[in-house]
Design a protein around this motif. Structure first.
Motif: not given
Length: 624
Positions: A146-154, A248-255
Motif C-alpha cells: 500500500t501507499l501508507g505501508k502501515r496497514k493491510p488492504y482488501l 491519506a498519501e493520495m488524498l490531496d492529489a486525487a481531490a
C-alpha cells in the motif's frame, strides 16, 4: 426474432413479491438473453435480494459469514441453482433455521461450480460459508503493498463473473438484485462498498478489536456491481453529492485531479436525464487495481495511474460516470453484448468531455479511439475476423473493440440523424429501459421503433444489422480527427524523417499527445535513435504510466536493454492490465531474448497483481 421494445417478454413470475423487493426487476426470456456464463435457471427460481454478514479475516485471506438470499420461485419450483467458485460452504438453512439439502456440482475452470439447493417451500435461504485465499474477485494486500505501508488492504473486482468467488448468488448481469451488507473488519480499517453507507466513521463497535460497517442498495443491480474495499482509507467531500476515498498519501492529489466531478454530473444529466443513484463517490485504489476504472454504483473504483496532475486522464472518470446510465441503469443481459455497456459509455464519455472542455479535446479522444479501433481490427485478424463483431460469443470480441467499434457505431448514427434527434432518442431509451437488462436485438428493435419509425431510406443508410452482427467496419463509419493530434503528427513526421529528438519539444503535452507520438514511431529503430529519444524526452523515468507503457512497448520490440531496469520497476509496481499485459506479450514475441525475461518478471511481480490480472498474464507467459 424482431420485436418492439414495448413487447419484450419480461419474466416477473407469478408469485407475490418477497420481503426486501416490492417489485422484482424484470428478466429477459428471449433466446438471445440466455446467459451461458451462469448455471442459474432464473425462469424457475431467482434471487431478488442478497444480504451479506461477513468478517474480513486478513490472516487467513478469507471472508467468513453468511449470505441470506430472498427467492422468487415459479409455481412448483423445487430448487434454485446458484453460482459459486471455490466457496467452503458449511450449512444452508431456510429463514427459520431449518436445514435445506444442497449439492455443489462439478467445478469448471471458467464458471466455477453450481450450488443446487432444495427449496422445500423456502422463500429465504441462509448460506454459511468462507471464501478461498485465492478467490478470483478478491485481492489481499500486505501493508508493504500500500501507499501508507502501515496497514493491510482488501478490494474486490467482480466484472464479469468473479463475484461468485465471494458471494453465492446468481452471477449474471441479467438477474438484477437489491442487496445489503454488514462487514466487520479489524479496528483501524475502514470498509466501503458500492451502496449507501449507513455507518458513520469509524464504524460500529464489533467483536473485540473489530469494527462493523453497514451498507444498503435499494435499486436492483447486476451482481457484478457489488463491490467492497477495506483499508486505511480517508475521505474528502468534493461537492454536494460527490467525494473521494483513498489512502491519506493520495488524498490531496486525487481531490485536485477530480475537482470537476460535479460539473461532469451536471453535463451528463443535461444530456441524458437524471443521475438516479444518489451520491457519486470515487475510490482511488492501490496500483494493483487491474483496470482504469470500475463503475460500481455510488463508488467508482479508479486506478492511481490516472492521477497525473494535469487532469488529462479524467476521461476515465467521465467514462465510469457515464456507466451510471449505460451499464448500471441499462445493462447488457449477457456478456455477448458487452458493447451495450462499453460502446454506449465510450460515446457518452466523449460527449461529457466535449460539454466540459470543448470539441477539440473530445476530438482528440475520438481520434485516438479510432487508432485503437484500427489496431484491434488488425490484431484480431482483419476486417473479416469473427472477433471484430460486436455481438458474438461472450468474451470473444478482440481487445477494446466493444468500446471503440460500439462508440463509432453510435457516433455514426448521431451524424446520420442529427445530434438533437439522437440525443432525444438516447434520453428516452434510458428512461424506457431503466433498471432493466438489454440485448443487441432489443436495442435494434427499440431504435427501429422509436427513431427510424419505418423510414426505409434511413434504415438503409444506418446499416444497423451490419454494425451489430457483421465483422469489420462498415463504410459509413465516422472518423473524427483532431487538430491537436495533427500537430503531433507533424512533429512525428519530422522525427521519422531524421530530425532530432530535441525538436519534438513535448512540454505541456497531454497524455493523449504523448500516446499519439509514441505509438506512431516506427516499430523498428536503432539503439542510437532509441537512446536519443530516451535521454532527450526522459521516457524511461516518466511518471506518467501511459507514457511509460508506450515507451517500454517500443523498447522491448527493439530489444533495447537500457530500458530493462525501467521495465522491471514498472511491471512490479503497476497492476493495471491495459498497461502491463502488452509488455508481457511483446517480451514473449521476442523469442529467447524476451521469454525468460517475461517469466522472471512475472514470477517477481505476480504477488502484487490482482488474481484476474495474474491469471491472464500467466497464460501469456505460458505461451497460450
Amino acid at each position: 426474432m424482431r420485436f418492439l421494445a414495448s413487447a419484450l417478454v419480461l419474466a416477473t413470475l407469478s408469485l407475490p413479491a418477497v420481503a426486501q423487493v416490492a417489485q422484482p426487476a424484470p428478466i429477459l426470456t428471449t433466446p438471445e438473453a440466455k446467459d451461458v456464463w451462469t448455471r442459474a435457471r432464473p425462469e424457475v427460481a431467482r434471487v431478488t435480494h442478497v444480504d451479506l454478514d461477513l468478517t474480513a479475516d486478513f490472516a487467513a485471506k478469507a471472508m467468513r459469514g453468511t449470505a441470506t438470499l430472498d427467492i422468487l420461485a415459479a409455481k412448483g419450483a423445487r430448487e434454485i441453482v446458484l453460482d459459486t467458485d471455490d466457496l467452503a460452504i458449511t450449512s444452508v438453512t431456510d429463514g427459520r433455521g431449518r436445514a435445506l439439502k444442497y449439492m455443489v456440482g462439478a467445478d469448471d475452470a471458467e464458471l466455477g461450480a453450481p450450488l443446487t439447493i432444495q427449496l422445500n417451500g423456502a422463500k429465504r435461504i441462509v448460506i454459511r460459508y468462507a471464501t478461498a485465499p485465492g478467490a478470483s474477485a478478491l485481492q489481499w494486500l500486505s501493508p508493504e503493498q500500500t501507499l501508507g505501508k502501515r496497514k493491510p488492504y482488501l478490494f474486490s473486482q467482480g466484472q464479469p463473473i468473479n463475484n461468485r468467488s465471494w458471494i453465492p448468488t446468481q452471477d449474471s448481469p441479467g438477474i438484477r438484485q437489491t442487496w445489503s451488507a454488514k462487514i466487520t473488519v479489524p479496528e483501524g480499517l475502514v470498509a466501503v462498498m458500492s451502496a449507501e453507507h449507513l455507518t458513520k466513521l469509524p464504524g460500529e463497535a464489533g467483536p473485540k478489536g473489530m469494527r462493523t460497517f453497514r451498507f444498503r442498495m435499494t435499486k436492483p443491480v447486476p451482481p457484478y456491481l457489488i463491490a467492497l474495499a477495506v483499508g486505511d482509507l480517508k475521505y474528502r467531500e468534493l461537492g454536494p453529492r460527490t467525494g473521494v476515498w483513498t489512502e491519506a498519501e493520495m488524498l490531496d492529489a486525487a481531490a485536485r485531479e477530480f475537482v470537476d466531478i460535479e460539473k461532469m454530473i451536471d453535463a451528463a444529466e443535461a444530456l441524458y436525464g437524471p443521475y438516479r443513484w444518489g451520491r457519486y463517490e470515487m475510490l482511488v485504489l492501490p496500483p494493483s487495481f487491474p483496470y482504469g476504472g470500475m463503475e460500481n454504483p455510488m463508488l467508482t473504483f479508479l486506478t492511481p495511474t490516472i492521477v497525473t496532475g494535469d487532469r488529462s486522464n479524467t476521461d476515465v472518470v467521465a467514462h465510469e460516470l457515464a456507466h451510471s446510465w449505460s451499464g448500471n441503469l441499462v445493462t447488457n443481459a449477457t456478456w455477448s453484448d458487452s458493447w451495450l455497456n462499453e460502446g454506449f459509455t465510450t460515446y457518452f464519455e466523449n460527449r461529457i468531455m466535449e460539454a466540459l472542455y470543448g470539441a477539440e479535446r473530445a476530438a482528440m479522444y475520438s481520434d485516438l479511439d479510432w487508432d485503437g479501433l484500427q489496431r484491434d481490427i488488425g490484431l484480431a485478424g482483419g476486417k473479416d475476423a469473427p472477433a471484430t463483431r460486436l455481438h458474438g460469443e461472450p468474451g470473444a470480441t478482440y481487445g477494446q473493440l466493444d468500446y471503440f467499434k460500439g462508440s463509432v457505431f453510435l457516433r455514426t448514427i448521431e451524424r446520420t440523424v442529427g445530434r438533437a434527434r439522437f440525443d432525444a432518442y438516447l434520453k428516452s431509451y434510458f428512461d424506457r429501459h431503466a433498471f432493466q437488462p438489454q440485448t443487441t436485438a432489443g436495442f435494434l428493435a427499440d431504435i427501429r421503433a422509436n427513431l427510424i419509425k419505418g423510414d426505409a431510406a434511413l434504415e438503409a443508410k444506418l446499416q444497423l444489422d451490419r454494425w451489430a452482427y457483421g465483422a469489420g467496419l462498415p463504410e459509413n463509419a465516422v472518423h473524427v480527427t483532431s487538430a491537436t493530434l495533427a500537430a503531433v503528427d507533424a512533429k512525428l513526421a519530422a522525427f521519422k524523417a531524421g530530425g532530432p529528438a530535441s525538436a519534438v519539444r513535448p512540454d505541456g503535452w497531454s497524455t493523449q499527445e504523448w500516446q499519439r507520438f509514441l505509438n506512431g514511431l516506427p516499430r523498428q529503430m536503432s539503439a542510437a535513435r532509441l537512446k536519443e529519444l530516451d535521454e532527450t524526452l526522459g521516457l524511461s523515468a516518466s511518471g506518467n504510466a501511459y507514457v511509460r507503457s508506450a515507451w517500454l512497448d517500443l523498447a522491448i520490440g527493439n530489444r533495447y536493454e537500457p530500458a530493462l531496469p525501467s521495465l522491471r520497476q514498472f511491471v512490479t509496481s503497476v497492476g493495471r492490465g491495459l498497461l502491463i499485459r502488452p509488455l508481457y506479450t511483446r517480451l514473449m514475441e521476442q523469442g529467447e531474448w524476451g521469454r525468460p525475461k517475461a517469466r522472471a518478471l512475472f514470477a517477481e511481480a505476480r504477488a502484487g497483481y490482482h488474481p484476474s490480472t495474474a491469471a491472464g498474464i500467466e497464460k501469456i507467459v505460458a505461451g497460450e
